[in-house]
Motif scaffolding. Structure first.
Motif, PDB file in Angstrom:
ATOM      1  N   ASN A   1     -12.204   8.425  -8.624  1.00 52.32           N
ATOM      2  CA  ASN A   1     -10.818   8.206  -8.220  1.00 52.32           C
ATOM      3  C   ASN A   1      -9.994   9.480  -8.305  1.00 52.32           C
ATOM      4  N   ALA A   2      -8.735   9.361  -7.897  1.00 49.96           N
ATOM      5  CA  ALA A   2      -7.860  10.527  -7.802  1.00 49.96           C
ATOM      6  C   ALA A   2      -7.421  11.052  -9.158  1.00 49.96           C
ATOM      7  N   ALA A   3      -7.587  10.269 -10.213  1.00 45.71           N
ATOM      8  CA  ALA A   3      -7.251  10.737 -11.562  1.00 45.71           C
ATOM      9  C   ALA A   3      -8.314  11.676 -12.120  1.00 45.71           C
ATOM     10  N   GLY A   4      -9.476  11.722 -11.487  1.00 46.28           N
ATOM     11  CA  GLY A   4     -10.577  12.540 -11.981  1.00 46.28           C
ATOM     12  C   GLY A   4     -11.602  11.754 -12.769  1.00 46.28           C
ATOM     13  N   LEU A   5     -11.472  10.408 -12.771  1.00 41.62           N
ATOM     14  CA  LEU A   5     -12.429   9.554 -13.463  1.00 41.62           C
ATOM     15  C   LEU A   5     -13.631   9.303 -12.555  1.00 41.62           C
ATOM     16  N   ARG A   6     -14.821   9.445 -13.119  1.00 41.85           N
ATOM     17  CA  ARG A   6     -16.052   9.200 -12.368  1.00 41.85           C
ATOM     18  C   ARG A   6     -17.057   8.524 -13.299  1.00 41.85           C
TER      19      ARG A   6
ATOM     20  N   THR B   1     -11.320  -0.350 -11.872  1.00 45.90           N
ATOM     21  CA  THR B   1     -10.372   0.732 -12.113  1.00 45.90           C
ATOM     22  C   THR B   1      -9.441   0.812 -10.916  1.00 45.90           C
ATOM     23  N   GLY B   2      -8.506   1.767 -10.967  1.00 41.62           N
ATOM     24  CA  GLY B   2      -7.555   1.932  -9.873  1.00 41.62           C
ATOM     25  C   GLY B   2      -7.512   3.363  -9.392  1.00 41.62           C
ATOM     26  N   LEU B   3      -6.771   3.588  -8.326  1.00 44.57           N
ATOM     27  CA  LEU B   3      -6.705   4.884  -7.655  1.00 44.57           C
ATOM     28  C   LEU B   3      -6.341   6.019  -8.599  1.00 44.57           C
ATOM     29  N   ASP B   4      -5.313   5.846  -9.427  1.00 41.68           N
ATOM     30  CA  ASP B   4      -4.799   6.915 -10.285  1.00 41.68           C
ATOM     31  C   ASP B   4      -4.975   6.609 -11.762  1.00 41.68           C
ATOM     32  N   GLU B   5      -5.922   5.760 -12.111  1.00 43.19           N
ATOM     33  CA  GLU B   5      -6.053   5.300 -13.492  1.00 43.19           C
ATOM     34  C   GLU B   5      -7.116   6.089 -14.250  1.00 43.19           C
TER      35      GLU B   5
ATOM     36  N   MET C   1       0.833  -1.199   0.000  1.00 45.55           N
ATOM     37  CA  MET C   1       0.000   0.000   0.000  1.00 45.55           C
ATOM     38  C   MET C   1       0.867   1.247   0.000  1.00 45.55           C
ATOM     39  N   ASN C   2       0.270   2.363  -0.370  1.00 46.30           N
ATOM     40  CA  ASN C   2       0.977   3.641  -0.439  1.00 46.30           C
ATOM     41  C   ASN C   2       0.889   4.327   0.915  1.00 46.30           C
ATOM     42  N   ILE C   3       1.868   4.064   1.755  1.00 41.37           N
ATOM     43  CA  ILE C   3       1.826   4.583   3.122  1.00 41.37           C
ATOM     44  C   ILE C   3       1.950   6.096   3.136  1.00 41.37           C
ATOM     45  N   GLU C   4       2.784   6.662   2.263  1.00 39.92           N
ATOM     46  CA  GLU C   4       2.941   8.118   2.234  1.00 39.92           C
ATOM     47  C   GLU C   4       1.623   8.804   1.901  1.00 39.92           C
ATOM     48  N   LEU C   5       0.863   8.235   0.967  1.00 40.28           N
ATOM     49  CA  LEU C   5      -0.448   8.798   0.652  1.00 40.28           C
ATOM     50  C   LEU C   5      -1.384   8.669   1.843  1.00 40.28           C
ATOM     51  N   LEU C   6      -1.427   7.501   2.455  1.00 34.69           N
ATOM     52  CA  LEU C   6      -2.364   7.263   3.550  1.00 34.69           C
ATOM     53  C   LEU C   6      -2.104   8.188   4.735  1.00 34.69           C
ATOM     54  N   LYS C   7      -0.849   8.572   4.959  1.00 31.44           N
ATOM     55  CA  LYS C   7      -0.533   9.485   6.052  1.00 31.44           C
ATOM     56  C   LYS C   7      -1.157  10.859   5.849  1.00 31.44           C
ATOM     57  N   LYS C   8      -1.488  11.184   4.588  1.00 36.98           N
ATOM     58  CA  LYS C   8      -2.067  12.485   4.275  1.00 36.98           C
ATOM     59  C   LYS C   8      -3.592  12.477   4.348  1.00 36.98           C
ATOM     60  N   LEU C   9      -4.168  11.318   4.622  1.00 32.13           N
ATOM     61  CA  LEU C   9      -5.612  11.164   4.561  1.00 32.13           C
ATOM     62  C   LEU C   9      -6.180  10.713   5.891  1.00 32.13           C
ATOM     63  N   GLY C  10      -7.384  11.180   6.184  1.00 31.44           N
ATOM     64  CA  GLY C  10      -8.129  10.581   7.272  1.00 31.44           C
ATOM     65  C   GLY C  10      -8.853   9.347   6.788  1.00 31.44           C
ATOM     66  N   ASN C  11      -9.295   9.400   5.536  1.00 31.81           N
ATOM     67  CA  ASN C  11     -10.061   8.316   4.934  1.00 31.81           C
ATOM     68  C   ASN C  11      -9.761   8.327   3.440  1.00 31.81           C
ATOM     69  N   ILE C  12      -9.407   7.187   2.885  1.00 33.32           N
ATOM     70  CA  ILE C  12      -9.062   7.159   1.466  1.00 33.32           C
ATOM     71  C   ILE C  12     -10.241   7.549   0.585  1.00 33.32           C
ATOM     72  N   GLU C  13     -11.451   7.518   1.118  1.00 30.99           N
ATOM     73  CA  GLU C  13     -12.609   7.952   0.337  1.00 30.99           C
ATOM     74  C   GLU C  13     -12.592   9.456   0.058  1.00 30.99           C
ATOM     75  N   GLN C  14     -11.646  10.173   0.650  1.00 32.26           N
ATOM     76  CA  GLN C  14     -11.416  11.556   0.241  1.00 32.26           C
ATOM     77  C   GLN C  14     -11.046  11.650  -1.242  1.00 32.26           C
ATOM     78  N   VAL C  15     -10.373  10.617  -1.748  1.00 37.08           N
ATOM     79  CA  VAL C  15      -9.833  10.689  -3.106  1.00 37.08           C
ATOM     80  C   VAL C  15     -10.335   9.594  -4.033  1.00 37.08           C
ATOM     81  N   ALA C  16     -10.831   8.478  -3.499  1.00 39.39           N
ATOM     82  CA  ALA C  16     -11.288   7.381  -4.350  1.00 39.39           C
ATOM     83  C   ALA C  16     -12.245   6.500  -3.573  1.00 39.39           C
ATOM     84  N   GLY C  17     -13.247   5.981  -4.279  1.00 34.73           N
ATOM     85  CA  GLY C  17     -14.184   5.087  -3.618  1.00 34.73           C
ATOM     86  C   GLY C  17     -15.335   4.715  -4.516  1.00 34.73           C
ATOM     87  N   ILE C  18     -16.281   3.977  -3.944  1.00 38.96           N
ATOM     88  CA  ILE C  18     -17.511   3.573  -4.615  1.00 38.96           C
ATOM     89  C   ILE C  18     -18.661   3.880  -3.676  1.00 38.96           C
TER      90      ILE C  18
END
Length: 336
Positions: free
Chosen positions: A38-43, A163-167, A1-18
């Motif tokens: 997702n974080a790439a801007g795909l919805r 899909t993926g987080l940054d895809e 997992m991307n630990i550096e990213l997770l340290k910047k978030l309270g919840n990954i749903e800030q940037v990606a989710g369903i």
């Protein structure tokens, strides 16, 4: 997992989710949807009540899909009567067409409505999940859609959309199975529908190498689009002799934006292009298919229909992606 990213978030749903929801009003009242972002801007939205088809698709807030004036309609309102198709077809980014018919209304040993029944069938065993797979954060939906008839066919599609987080892309993996003791003719077409603002007068369409056949007198230019024209008829182009992998792309250099559909051709050997420049029905569709542009009756009579042997399965792999910027667009086209 991307630990550096997770340290910047309270919840990954800030940037990606369903997010799963149910529509409250209108012709789609009661329909369930699963909205991916997702974080790439795909919805995009997956509609489990309609064969897990895709309705919305946008990138960084820019719409890519065509939605008909009918809007998202409930499968409970479906009618197979001849002439009812245009009264209820919602379009959206992807409509799955089949499995008994993909062409116009047909009566041959039964009623086979325009584009078939499968897109009106809700999925069973539908579910979504998000998880880390190594360094990749996965967003996925799975489910099964069964088309059945007593004393006759039992076909199914087991579908995975991912899909993926940054895809800037999503993938569709379908397993089509015949659960009956008899071989079954089947027709399948993936109706990917693109609309404004990606579709404009200065938008263009390109395909990987193929033989192209116009299908009516209006079909004179498969590449260049135009502004909407009141009352204009549709154009249709049929592409055959594709390579082992094929691709169609629509792009607009002024917007510096494009979208593509890529697919394996083992079980999808052909592709249709539907260019409809009519006002209010303004759409460009890329349609990988296992058919020859005919309805069920004509395909059976001409022996141009695929057959799925008893208790067997085939798999289809498709990719729907976004091209961001002139460098990506031009590089992608050069490699078609």
């Amino acid at each position: 997992m991307n630990i550096e990213l997770l340290k910047k978030l309270g919840n990954i749903e800030q940037v990606a989710g369903i997010r799963e929801a149910r529509l409250m009003r209108g012709r789609g009242e009661g329909i369930e949807v699963a909205e991916f972002y997702n974080a790439a801007g795909l919805r995009f939205s997956v509609v489990p009540d309609r064969c897990m088809d895709l309705f919305d698709l946008s990138y960084k807030g820019v719409n890519l899909s065509f939605q008909s004036k009918n809007g998202l309609t409930s499968p409970l309102a479906y009618s197979s009567a001849d002439g009812e198709f245009a009264e209820q077809w919602p379009a959206g980014q992807l409509v799955t067409c089949g499995l008994g018919n993909v062409g116009g209304h047909s009566v041959v040993g039964g009623v086979f409505p325009t584009h078939g029944r499968i897109s009106h069938v809700p999925a069973k065993n539908f579910g979504t999940e998000t998880y880390w797979d190594g360094d990749r954060y996965v967003l996925r939906a799975t489910g099964e859609v069964h088309q059945t008839k007593m004393y006759s066919r039992h076909l199914s599609i087991r579908r995975t959309i991912e899909t993926g987080l940054d895809e800037k892309k999503l993938t569709i993996h379908d397993v089509i199975t015949n659960f009956e003791a008899a071989d079954e003719p089947y027709m399948l077409l993936y109706h990917f529908n693109f609309g404004y603002p990606l579709l404009q007068a200065d938008s263009c369409v390109q395909f990987s190498k193929a033989d192209t056949s116009p299908m009516n007198d209006m079909s004179t230019d498969s590449v260049h689009m135009m502004d909407p024209v009141d009352g204009r008829g549709e154009e249709l182009y049929f592409r055959t002799n594709l390579g082992s992998k094929a691709c169609g792309v629509i792009y607009n250099e002024k917007l510096e934006l494009g979208a593509y559909v890529a697919f394996d051709t083992a079980n999808l050997p052909n592709c249709l292009e539907w260019k409809n420049m009519k006002s209010h029905d303004y759409v460009l569709a890329i349609e990988p298919c296992n058919t020859c542009g005919l309805n069920r009756k004509a395909a059976m009579e001409q022996e141009k229909i695929a057959v799925l042997p008893a208790y067997s399965s085939v798999e289809n792999h498709l990719e729907l992606g976004v091209l961001d910027g002139l460098t990506e667009i031009r590089g992608f086209i050069q490699n078609l």
